[in-house]
Write a protein that holds these residues in place. Structure first.
Motif, PDB file in Angstrom:
ATOM      1  N   GLN A  84     -11.007  77.018  63.618  1.00  0.00           N
ATOM      2  CA  GLN A  84     -10.582  76.190  64.744  1.00  0.00           C
ATOM      3  C   GLN A  84     -11.726  75.377  65.299  1.00  0.00           C
ATOM      4  N   GLY A  85     -12.185  74.393  64.514  1.00  0.00           N
ATOM      5  CA  GLY A  85     -13.144  73.440  65.030  1.00  0.00           C
ATOM      6  C   GLY A  85     -14.563  73.946  65.168  1.00  0.00           C
ATOM      7  N   GLY A  86     -14.922  75.061  64.521  1.00  0.00           N
ATOM      8  CA  GLY A  86     -16.286  75.543  64.614  1.00  0.00           C
ATOM      9  C   GLY A  86     -16.617  75.977  66.032  1.00  0.00           C
ATOM     10  N   PHE A  87     -17.617  75.330  66.622  1.00  0.00           N
ATOM     11  CA  PHE A  87     -18.049  75.689  67.966  1.00  0.00           C
ATOM     12  C   PHE A  87     -17.131  75.133  69.051  1.00  0.00           C
ATOM     13  N   PHE A  88     -16.146  74.341  68.686  1.00  0.00           N
ATOM     14  CA  PHE A  88     -15.219  73.768  69.651  1.00  0.00           C
ATOM     15  C   PHE A  88     -13.786  73.993  69.196  1.00  0.00           C
ATOM     16  N   VAL A  89     -12.860  74.079  70.139  1.00  0.00           N
ATOM     17  CA  VAL A  89     -11.452  74.191  69.818  1.00  0.00           C
ATOM     18  C   VAL A  89     -10.686  73.149  70.631  1.00  0.00           C
ATOM     19  N   MET A  90      -9.724  72.496  70.003  1.00  0.00           N
ATOM     20  CA  MET A  90      -8.937  71.448  70.655  1.00  0.00           C
ATOM     21  C   MET A  90      -7.969  72.091  71.647  1.00  0.00           C
ATOM     22  N   THR A  91      -8.033  71.660  72.909  1.00  0.00           N
ATOM     23  CA  THR A  91      -7.189  72.209  73.972  1.00  0.00           C
ATOM     24  C   THR A  91      -6.524  71.070  74.727  1.00  0.00           C
ATOM     25  N   THR A  92      -5.206  71.155  74.909  1.00  0.00           N
ATOM     26  CA  THR A  92      -4.474  70.079  75.570  1.00  0.00           C
ATOM     27  C   THR A  92      -4.595  70.180  77.089  1.00  0.00           C
ATOM     28  N   GLU A  93      -4.386  69.027  77.760  1.00  0.00           N
ATOM     29  CA  GLU A  93      -4.363  68.965  79.212  1.00  0.00           C
ATOM     30  C   GLU A  93      -3.357  67.895  79.632  1.00  0.00           C
ATOM     31  N   GLY A  94      -2.931  67.943  80.895  1.00  0.00           N
ATOM     32  CA  GLY A  94      -2.039  66.929  81.427  1.00  0.00           C
ATOM     33  C   GLY A  94      -0.588  67.161  81.077  1.00  0.00           C
ATOM     34  N   GLN A  95       0.221  66.132  81.274  1.00  0.00           N
ATOM     35  CA  GLN A  95       1.649  66.197  81.000  1.00  0.00           C
ATOM     36  C   GLN A  95       2.015  65.161  79.950  1.00  0.00           C
ATOM     37  N   GLY A  96       2.882  65.557  79.025  1.00  0.00           N
ATOM     38  CA  GLY A  96       3.292  64.629  77.984  1.00  0.00           C
ATOM     39  C   GLY A  96       3.839  65.361  76.776  1.00  0.00           C
ATOM     40  N   THR A  97       3.797  64.689  75.643  1.00  0.00           N
ATOM     41  CA  THR A  97       4.358  65.213  74.401  1.00  0.00           C
ATOM     42  C   THR A  97       3.288  65.233  73.323  1.00  0.00           C
ATOM     43  N   LEU A  98       3.183  66.358  72.647  1.00  0.00           N
ATOM     44  CA  LEU A  98       2.266  66.510  71.526  1.00  0.00           C
ATOM     45  C   LEU A  98       3.076  66.744  70.269  1.00  0.00           C
ATOM     46  N   LEU A  99       2.756  66.027  69.208  1.00  0.00           N
ATOM     47  CA  LEU A  99       3.343  66.266  67.891  1.00  0.00           C
ATOM     48  C   LEU A  99       2.282  66.926  67.022  1.00  0.00           C
ATOM     49  N   ALA A 100       2.639  68.072  66.440  1.00  0.00           N
ATOM     50  CA  ALA A 100       1.727  68.803  65.571  1.00  0.00           C
ATOM     51  C   ALA A 100       2.374  68.962  64.201  1.00  0.00           C
ATOM     52  N   ASN A 101       1.553  68.975  63.155  1.00  0.00           N
ATOM     53  CA  ASN A 101       2.092  69.130  61.809  1.00  0.00           C
ATOM     54  C   ASN A 101       1.579  70.413  61.171  1.00  0.00           C
ATOM     55  N   ALA A 102       2.400  70.946  60.262  1.00  0.00           N
ATOM     56  CA  ALA A 102       2.073  72.188  59.569  1.00  0.00           C
ATOM     57  C   ALA A 102       2.138  71.965  58.068  1.00  0.00           C
ATOM     58  N   PHE A 103       1.459  72.816  57.333  1.00  0.00           N
ATOM     59  CA  PHE A 103       1.501  72.798  55.876  1.00  0.00           C
ATOM     60  C   PHE A 103       2.574  73.799  55.453  1.00  0.00           C
ATOM     61  N   GLY A 104       3.736  73.283  55.034  1.00  0.00           N
ATOM     62  CA  GLY A 104       4.875  74.137  54.725  1.00  0.00           C
ATOM     63  C   GLY A 104       5.783  74.257  55.928  1.00  0.00           C
ATOM     64  N   SER A 105       6.592  75.316  55.956  1.00  0.00           N
ATOM     65  CA  SER A 105       7.493  75.541  57.085  1.00  0.00           C
ATOM     66  C   SER A 105       6.738  76.201  58.222  1.00  0.00           C
ATOM     67  N   ILE A 106       7.336  76.173  59.420  1.00  0.00           N
ATOM     68  CA  ILE A 106       6.652  76.688  60.598  1.00  0.00           C
ATOM     69  C   ILE A 106       7.571  77.656  61.339  1.00  0.00           C
ATOM     70  N   ARG A 107       6.964  78.645  61.957  1.00  0.00           N
ATOM     71  CA  ARG A 107       7.716  79.645  62.730  1.00  0.00           C
ATOM     72  C   ARG A 107       6.997  79.894  64.049  1.00  0.00           C
ATOM     73  N   LYS A 108       7.782  80.062  65.110  1.00  0.00           N
ATOM     74  CA  LYS A 108       7.221  80.390  66.419  1.00  0.00           C
ATOM     75  C   LYS A 108       7.285  81.892  66.639  1.00  0.00           C
ATOM     76  N   ILE A 109       6.164  82.475  67.041  1.00  0.00           N
ATOM     77  CA  ILE A 109       6.084  83.883  67.398  1.00  0.00           C
ATOM     78  C   ILE A 109       5.833  83.956  68.899  1.00  0.00           C
ATOM     79  N   THR A 110       6.641  84.733  69.595  1.00  0.00           N
ATOM     80  CA  THR A 110       6.504  84.878  71.046  1.00  0.00           C
ATOM     81  C   THR A 110       5.966  86.262  71.373  1.00  0.00           C
ATOM     82  N   LEU A 111       4.886  86.292  72.148  1.00  0.00           N
ATOM     83  CA  LEU A 111       4.309  87.556  72.612  1.00  0.00           C
ATOM     84  C   LEU A 111       4.686  87.789  74.071  1.00  0.00           C
ATOM     85  N   GLN A 112       5.024  89.024  74.385  1.00  0.00           N
ATOM     86  CA  GLN A 112       5.306  89.447  75.753  1.00  0.00           C
ATOM     87  C   GLN A 112       4.372  90.602  76.093  1.00  0.00           C
ATOM     88  N   ASN A 113       3.192  90.250  76.543  1.00  0.00           N
ATOM     89  CA  ASN A 113       2.183  91.238  76.924  1.00  0.00           C
ATOM     90  C   ASN A 113       1.911  92.231  75.791  1.00  0.00           C
TER      91      ASN A 113
END
Length: 235
Positions: A137-166
């Motif tokens: 994740q970017g070596g010494f830096f990691v990309m972090t979003t801020e503000g309000q809006g829409t982000l489009l992200a791409n994946a290699f292959g299919s994608i799945r969302k995993i939800t953690l609850q504590n």
């Protein structure tokens, strides 16, 4: 009146197009090299990928590029016509997902960023030395979003969302696309150095807390290894 919120459509299939509509004066930031086509009234401008002004902004962008591998520049698309259209496509086959920013913010793995509308932005946050040495994740830096809006992200292959609850989960680091900024994460070797060699599972990422993680089905590094025996070196 322009509100800097892009309207877009994502085509179906394993090789998606994203077509973005921009009103006059609206802008969007897109991954460098992702443009497929645009109408005459849309202009593409190269911007330094950093905050600040003058020489300090230039040095910040270039310095971060050296230590993180991220480009010092980003492409800004601006419409000068009532309805400008811009088509972009990911550099790898797979899915494109939409992440709405505001109450939720995210961190992104390398290569996941595709587009961001003009009312939101991202910063590069410094990581600990341990995360930087192990992570993709970017070596010494990691990309972090801020503000309000829409982000489009791409994946290699299919994608799945995993939800953690504590709770927590461990994921192969190369399969991580994006995750909630509120989650704590620890990049490390699976079961130590020797066990990692034996099992073939190398660097993993353990997430803890409450939030979302988006994972991709394919691993770029593994896929490159599969193809390598069939690539002629010319020798």
């Amino acid at each position: 009146m322009a509100d800097n919120r892009m309207k877009y459509t994502i085509s179906s299939g394993q090789f998606p197009f994203v077509e973005i509509e921009l009103e006059a004066g609206e802008s969007a930031y897109v991954q460098r090299g992702s443009m497929v086509y645009h109408t005459p009234g849309v202009s593409l401008n190269t911007k330094l990928n950093a905050k600040g002004d003058g020489v300090g902004k230039l040095l910040g962008a270039v310095g971060r590029s050296i230590v993180s591998g991220e480009s010092a520049f980003i492409t800004q698309a601006i419409s000068n016509e009532p309805l400008g259209r811009l088509a972009i496509a990911p550099s790898v086959p797979g899915q494109v997902i939409t992440l709405e920013l505001g109450q939720k913010q995210y961190r992104l793995n390398d290569g996941a960023f595709l587009a961001l509308d003009g009312s939101a932005f991202y910063t590069m946050q410094r990581q600990s030395v341990g995360r930087a040495l192990f992570g993709g994740q970017g070596g010494f830096f990691v990309m972090t979003t801020e503000g309000q809006g829409t982000l489009l992200a791409n994946a290699f292959g299919s994608i799945r969302k995993i939800t953690l609850q504590n709770n927590q989960i461990t994921i192969d680091n190369a399969h991580v696309v994006a995750w909630s900024a509120d989650l704590d994460y620890d990049i490390h070797l699976e079961n130590g150095f020797m066990q990692s060699i034996g099992t073939g599972e190398g660097v993993v990422n353990t997430f803890r807390g409450t939030g979302e993680i988006y994972v991709q089905s394919l691993n770029v590094q593994t896929f490159a290894g599969v193809l390598n025996p069939y690539i002629s070196t010319g020798k």
